[in-house]
Design a protein around this motif. Sequence first.
Motif, PDB file in Angstrom:
ATOM      1  N   GLN A 314       0.810  -1.216   0.000  1.00 26.61           N
ATOM      2  CA  GLN A 314       0.000   0.000   0.000  1.00 26.61           C
ATOM      3  C   GLN A 314       0.843   1.266   0.000  1.00 26.61           C
ATOM      4  OE1 GLN A 314      -3.373  -0.483  -0.436  1.00 26.61           O
ATOM      5  NE2 GLN A 314      -2.542  -2.558  -0.616  1.00 26.61           N
ATOM      6  N   ASP A 315       2.160   1.114   0.143  1.00 31.98           N
ATOM      7  CA  ASP A 315       3.076   2.250   0.093  1.00 31.98           C
ATOM      8  C   ASP A 315       3.173   2.730  -1.350  1.00 31.98           C
ATOM      9  OD1 ASP A 315       5.271   3.971  -0.029  1.00 31.98           O
ATOM     10  OD2 ASP A 315       6.466   2.801   1.372  1.00 31.98           O
ATOM     11  N   PRO A 316       2.945   4.017  -1.621  1.00 32.15           N
ATOM     12  CA  PRO A 316       2.992   4.490  -3.014  1.00 32.15           C
ATOM     13  C   PRO A 316       4.359   4.318  -3.672  1.00 32.15           C
ATOM     14  CG  PRO A 316       2.856   6.340  -1.469  1.00 32.15           C
ATOM     15  CD  PRO A 316       2.600   5.102  -0.682  1.00 32.15           C
ATOM     16  N   TYR A 317       5.411   4.142  -2.875  1.00 31.40           N
ATOM     17  CA  TYR A 317       6.750   3.944  -3.441  1.00 31.40           C
ATOM     18  C   TYR A 317       7.102   2.468  -3.581  1.00 31.40           C
ATOM     19  CZ  TYR A 317       7.725   8.918  -2.906  1.00 31.40           C
ATOM     20  OH  TYR A 317       7.694  10.278  -3.019  1.00 31.40           O
ATOM     21  N   PHE A 318       6.180   1.567  -3.239  1.00 32.15           N
ATOM     22  CA  PHE A 318       6.457   0.139  -3.302  1.00 32.15           C
ATOM     23  C   PHE A 318       6.621  -0.314  -4.749  1.00 32.15           C
ATOM     24  CE2 PHE A 318       4.800  -4.262  -3.595  1.00 32.15           C
ATOM     25  CZ  PHE A 318       5.697  -4.891  -2.746  1.00 32.15           C
ATOM     26  N   THR A 319       7.688  -1.057  -5.020  1.00 37.80           N
ATOM     27  CA  THR A 319       7.922  -1.570  -6.378  1.00 37.80           C
ATOM     28  C   THR A 319       8.206  -3.069  -6.348  1.00 37.80           C
ATOM     29  OG1 THR A 319      10.267  -0.972  -6.241  1.00 37.80           O
ATOM     30  CG2 THR A 319       8.783   0.609  -7.281  1.00 37.80           C
TER      31      THR A 319
END
Length: 546
Positions: A314-319
């Motif tokens: 759910q972290d917008p920076y998660f890749t």
Amino acid sequence: MPTDVVRNLTEILFKKGTPSTYVKTLLGEPQAREISRNQEPRSGKPMIFGETWRYEQHDSYYSVTFSPSGKLTASEWAIPAAGPFERSYSPGDDYEFTYLFTVTPPLKTIEAEPNWRNRGNLNHTFLLEANEDVLLLKGDDGGFSGMHDNSSLYAIDRSTGKKLWQEDAGFGAYTAVVDQDRKHVTMFSAYNPAIKDYVARVRHIRLSDGQVLWEVKPKNEFGLKMKAAANTIIIDEPLNLNETKSVLSVLDQETGKLRWKKTLSGEHRLLNQGSDDPYVLIEQNGRLYAYDHDTGKAVWNYKVGNKFMDDPTQDPYFTGGYRYDPLSPADITTRWMMLGKEWVLLNTKTGEREGGYPAREMERFEVLNERYLLVQRALNGQYFSGATAYESLLYDSNEDKVVWTVEGKAARAVIEGERVYLTLNGIPAAVAIEDGTVIWKMVNTAAASDDLSHLVGSSYGILGRYLLLSLESDLVVLDKESGKSLGRLHNVITGNVDLLEQDARNGALSVTDHEVLIGTVNGAFIRYDAEELMERLDVLYAPLYQ
């Protein structure tokens, strides 16, 4: 003339507004002429493109950009770095005139003609979905932290590159999910740029022509989530700002009519990933429930236990997690999801646990296939992204063991045969799947402490004996066997951008046996014929394989 002398002359003689004719008189014909980046700084205004000339030396390159009228607007010298990687900087107050100190060898331009080039109206383009005839794309201006003004959903003809239709979402969020037949897309958008106001809309759109077949308007746009399962659309609509209570509505995907609804109180998670999911999946009160999409009746439930940590997906920076391939999506009916204190490999049809891996605050992982996880582990710091040192390990879920460990942050991995192609701290590399031995690593001068992962703008594309990868602003071609960098594709301007990393990982580069599809940072979306591109590369680099 020595490169240092040329560089000094360009600093002295070239200013904003210098005519291109004068530059050509001094430097001669460039090795490559390319469409520039967008020169219009204001999002929403018509894009402005000039031309960028590239002068390539054995140890450096010089690029100079002109306006449509042929006046110099920017330039950059790329030269080898003597120390750790540095971002580009300007020698004075002219911020358009920069130096880039690179840690990888300068690349020669590879002339290769694409089948077609579509021109969008926003800087960044990504492939979201595809069927035999249509490509579904995301456009974005690349802004963030209050500077994001425009995004779009649009479709182009797969054979010609002609735009078929477009829906603009302005600066609001939007979500798009395709049906199981990949003939329609359902789009939730929170903002309507036509009336310049927030209006929640869920629209079911035919991919072939953009016809809106049905539309519903939820009352609350803030915090609304839209997912899909089987032949239904799931809308999770908060009833208050702190999202402690919401109503879940399940709509028939074809007609938009309500099938059933359910009020949810307290913290919960909607865990559906797409139209191939067999049930509506809701985690609440320590259990995961699977509800029949037609009736709303619970089919199975799985004990989760207490929340251990925030879900990093759910972290917008998660890749991390799964890389979604728009051209050939993998079957993730059985998939990894964070449930309680562990990552569980769960069969969503039966509710049965088929594997597990401990959830740890200082770890993230990529799912390589049904067997392997590539785990990144932070070795210091208070939180994962704040670490300065990492190690990476290959975990075998079949054997429940760590196969090997390597220093650095390994990412963007893809398995082919006995090799894993990945990046190590942002540098392309190949390792042996059996023991993690580094087979090759792209030549570089980066310090061991440098993490250049932010320079990687796509996943790998495997094209016969070649690897393709977006690195810095180039679509780089590598020899798959040795890792030698062969060059950069002409007139393909790529890159990475904050908060769009997962879009880039999924849809900036897609390769099949028949085509190569590339998203860019100057509004273009490009298709090459895979066989023609391989033949072109074989002609250029045949001596390597003789």
